[in-house]
Each structure stands twice: as C-alpha cells, then as structure tokens.
Write an enzyme that holds these catalytic residues in place. Structure first.
Site, PDB file in Angstrom:
ATOM      1  N   TYR A 158       0.836  -1.201   0.000  1.00 54.08           N
ATOM      2  CA  TYR A 158       0.000   0.000   0.000  1.00 54.08           C
ATOM      3  C   TYR A 158       0.872   1.253   0.000  1.00 54.08           C
ATOM      4  CZ  TYR A 158      -3.402   3.503   1.506  1.00 54.08           C
ATOM      5  OH  TYR A 158      -4.188   4.634   1.592  1.00 54.08           O
ATOM      6  N   LYS A 162       1.088   3.858  -3.114  1.00 54.54           N
ATOM      7  CA  LYS A 162       0.647   5.245  -2.926  1.00 54.54           C
ATOM      8  C   LYS A 162       1.788   6.219  -3.205  1.00 54.54           C
ATOM      9  CE  LYS A 162      -2.921   6.479  -1.368  1.00 54.54           C
ATOM     10  NZ  LYS A 162      -4.179   6.923  -2.021  1.00 54.54           N
TER      11      LYS A 162
END
Length: 483
Positions: A158, A162
């Site tokens: 993640y 991102k």
C-alpha cells in the site's frame, strides 16, 4: 490564502472517486452544501451506509471501477475538478492482495490522470498517505521536505503503491490538455489516521478485536506518538487544496498548491492507545495493559503475514477473519511519526475546525449508539470454553473410544461415574441452552426486537454467558421506559 468558501465549487461539476466511502461521502455532502452544480460520487460499490443520503441530497452516484479506463472516462467527462480518494490495501487482509493494490492505486491513478488530460479537467486533488515518507523510522515534526521512503524498503504494498501514485500525480502538474488549451494542476494531501463517526477501516477493526478480547497488548512505549485527523478537518483541507489549484484568482499568478504535497492532521500528536482508550472505556471494552516491544510485535506480524499469504486465494472471503496485526501496522502504532501542517496553514489557510476532544466526543457518541443497536456478547474465550466443553461432553457420552474420545470419556467418568449420568448431563445441558435461547428470544422481542434472532442463536450456543448481556440491556431498557 483567503477566498470565499464557495470559490471554485459553486456552479462547478465535481467528481469524487471513492465517493461512497467515509471521507468521500462527507466531502460530497460538503460540496453540495457549498453550491456545486453537480457532484458525482464514483465508486466500485453500488451501495454504502451513506449512499441513500447522498442520492437524497442530489449527488449523482456512478458505479464503476477506477482500474477500468472506460469507467473513469465516463465519470470524469465534463468535470471541473476531481478529488481522487479511491484506494485499496490500507489495512488488514487487503494489504496482502498485491495485484489488486497496484491495480487500484497505481493503474487507477494513471487512468484518472489520463482522463483529466483527455477531458480538460483543470484541477486534481490526490489523497495520499503519511506512508509515502514513513516506513518504520522515527519522524518527529516532519515536513514536506522529507524524501520519499525508498521503494524497496516499504513494509507493505500500500505505502509503495501510494508513493508511486503520488509522484505520478505531482509530476503531471502543469501538463497541457490533449484536445484543448489549458493545463492540469495537481496537488497531494497526506492525511494522518482518520477518525470520526462511521469511519470504516481503523476503528471498526479495533472495536471488534476489543469486543472479542483479542486486543491483548499495547505496542511500543507510552512515549510513542502519531497523528490523527478528524474527518471534517480532512474535508476542509481537501476543499482548500482544490481552491489552491485555481488559476483565475486576481492578483495571484501560478496556483499556490500546484505540484505540492501537504501533511494534514489535527495537530495534536498522541499515543494511539491513549487516544482510543476513552472510546473503548465508553463501550465497556478493556484497554490492554500489557506492552509488547516493537521487535516482538514485528515478529508476530510477520507470522500473520506468512500465514495469510498462504491463504491468498481466500483473502476476500468473509469467513476468513482479519489478521491480528501485520508489520506495517506495527510501525504505525509502535514508532513515533508525526508531522507539521505549517505548510498547509501558510499556503492553503488550513486550521483544524474540530478539536481532538470534540472529534472524539462525536466518535464516542456514535459508537455508544451503534452498540445499543447491535448484538452484544462476550469475548471469544467463553465461546471457545462452551463449544469445547459441550463437544467433549457429547463425545464422552455417545462416541466410541477412538483417539481423544478415550480421554474425554475418562474425564467425564471421573466426575459423573457412569455413562448414563454423562448422557443425562448432556441432555440437561442441551435442554438448558434451548430454554435460555427461547427465553432470550422472547425477552429480546421486547427490549431489542431488531436483534431477537441473533440473541436466540447466540444464547442457544452460549447459555448464560450470552443471556447476562441481554438481561443488562433489558435493565437499561426498563430504566429508559420509566424515565
């Protein structure tokens, strides 16, 4: 930056990806309140706890997948500004679905950028994360000058995805449109851990673990601090960021926020376990007293990571519970990392409108009301004790001497002296559970009719371990009725 609250919003078409989520829905409602011509909530889900209210307020809900270019093109056609909130893999089992994480967070962001350039969308506000610069090393009062955390060192996909997506967004700032004159202006908002009434990710998981008695320890020392941000404060920051991308403000040349990242928080760093303590106490859940050192917690997190990696084909199944903790989550609560929002204050005019005390009070009120409306019950340990005890009693009374049944039968005979007595004990126990279940169903129809069936089945299994919670609720109901 001092502008009217409707600047860049009034009479504009605005799109919120992930618009049916917790933050997305709050943002959509605020955009409607500020006079937007049209607000589109673009989301993979057709429904959410907020979708009906959004539709009633005039928000156009568009179902689609951000990882599919045609869906994104359709949603962004004719938009003036896009708030890109849609993401995947922030916590729990989602973290391990590596392909889907990249598909949503990286490919989806590329599709949003392409659609903005294709359809002449002037402003794009990207919701990023602290994790683009944080990966387990202490940061005290950090700011936007910090470098991106090394890609290969991220503890989870993640944070890495991102980081890639944010860099793509910021590097796309100033790119000319494909079919008409003008440029795309972009910025990134990096929020702290988000909380508030209805929050979907952090608090529900914490509360569920606490209810089951599976929140056994704190991680790290009491001096560990991190940031939180109340949902209304984050929504305000997003609106201010969209205004910071306007290129038609008199006396201002280049948009102040163009190509810039901003940390956003309540501005009150706090130990995460101290922060959630009042919330757990308000609903009678126990706050862990034992502390676990970060290295030990990391080892435990890696064990869960390995186990759930083997369970990859079933990660999306509801029967597979969330892992207790994963390595990236250990860093989030066990290592100090907080940031200054000075840049957002000076360039965007951001100041938290809701204090942490006010935000937590609203959150506590929500959870107390939610607990009153849902089925309550004991921790997982009574469940295990009752199920194991009844299974052992049944095996000792009726099963042939095979494997562990021999031991169960020996224990049963030690207490009851004969097989006949064992069978009578089992029948009486079953009858008691059935009687308690029926009584719970009848009582719940008066004091908690929405959960009457749940009370029946839970009490049928647990007996008095469940019934005592219903009796407590009945007592509260009687007090309210008298008053």
């Amino acid at each position: 930056m001092h502008l009217r609250e409707k600047e860049g919003i009034e009479k504009k078409v605005l799109v919120v990806t992930g618009g049916l989520g917790f933050v997305g829905s709050a943002l959509c409602l605020e955009l409607v309140r500020r006079g937007a011509q049209q607000v589109r909530a673009f989301d993979l889900r057709p429904q959410s706890p907020w979708s009906d209210h959004l539709r009633n307020r005039g928000v156009v809900c568009i179902q689609g997948d951000v990882s599919k270019k045609q869906d994104v093109d359709k949603a962004l056609d004719g938009a003036d500004c896009v708030f890109h909130l849609a993401s995947y893999g922030m916590s729990g089992k989602e973290m391990l679905q590596l392909g889907r994480v990249d598909e949503i967070n990286i490919n989806g962001t590329c599709h949003v950028l392409d659609a903005c350039l294709e359809h002449g969308v002037k402003r794009l506000v990207y919701v990023s994360t602290y994790n683009v610069v944080f990966g387990g090393k202490e940061i005290i009062n950090g700011n936007e000058s910090l470098p991106y955390f090394p890609m290969d060192d991220h503890a989870d996909p993640y944070g890495r995805s991102k980081s890639i997506a944010e860099q793509l967004v910021l590097k796309s700032n100033g790119r000319p449109f494909k079919k008409k004159k003008g440029k795309l202006y972009t910025c990134a908002i990096r929020p702290a851990a988000i909380y508030g009434p209805g929050e979907e990710r952090h608090l529900p998981r914490i509360m569920k673990l606490a209810k089951l008695g599976l929140l056994p320890f704190k991680i790290g020392g009491t001096n560990v601090k991190s940031d939180w941000v109340y949902v209304d404060n984050l929504v305000l920051a997003l609106l201010l960021a969209s205004m910071g991308l306007l290129d038609d403000i008199p006396g201002r040349g280049h948009p102040v926020a163009a190509g810039q990242p901003y940390f956003i928080s309540d501005g009150s760093p706090v130990n995460s376990f101290e922060f959630i303590g009042p919330l757990l106490k308000s609903v009678d859940y126990a706050l862990p007293k034992v502390s676990l050192a970060v290295p030990h917690a990391l080892l435990l997190g890696k064990v869960f990571w390995v186990f759930y990696s083997f369970m990859y084909p079933w990660l999306s199944r509801r029967w597979l519970p969330q892992p207790l903790i994963l390595p990236a989550e250990v860093y989030k609560v066990g290592v100090t990392h907080y940031f200054s929002f000075l840049k957002a204050k000076e360039e965007l005019g951001y100041r938290p409108m809701v204090s942490p005390e006010e935000g937590m009070a609203a959150t506590i009120s929500y959870w107390k009301d939610r607990k009153r409306r849902t089925l309550d019950g004991p921790t997982i340990f009574p469940w295990l004790s009752v199920v194991i005890a009844m299974t052992m009693l049944f095996c000792a009374a009726y099963m042939p001497d095979i494997g562990p049944v021999t031991l169960f039968k020996a224990l049963g005979l030690f207490f009851f002296r004969s097989i006949g007595a064992l069978r009578v004990a089992f029948i009486l126990a079953v009858a008691a559970h059935i009687g308690e279940g029926v009584y719970a169903w009848k009582l719940a129809r008066k004091v908690d009719p929405a959960n009457a069936k749940g009370w029946f089945w839970q009490t049928l299994v647990l007996g008095f371990f469940s019934l005592r919670y219903l009796l407590k609720r009945a007592k509260m109901y009687a007090n309210v009725t008298r008053s």
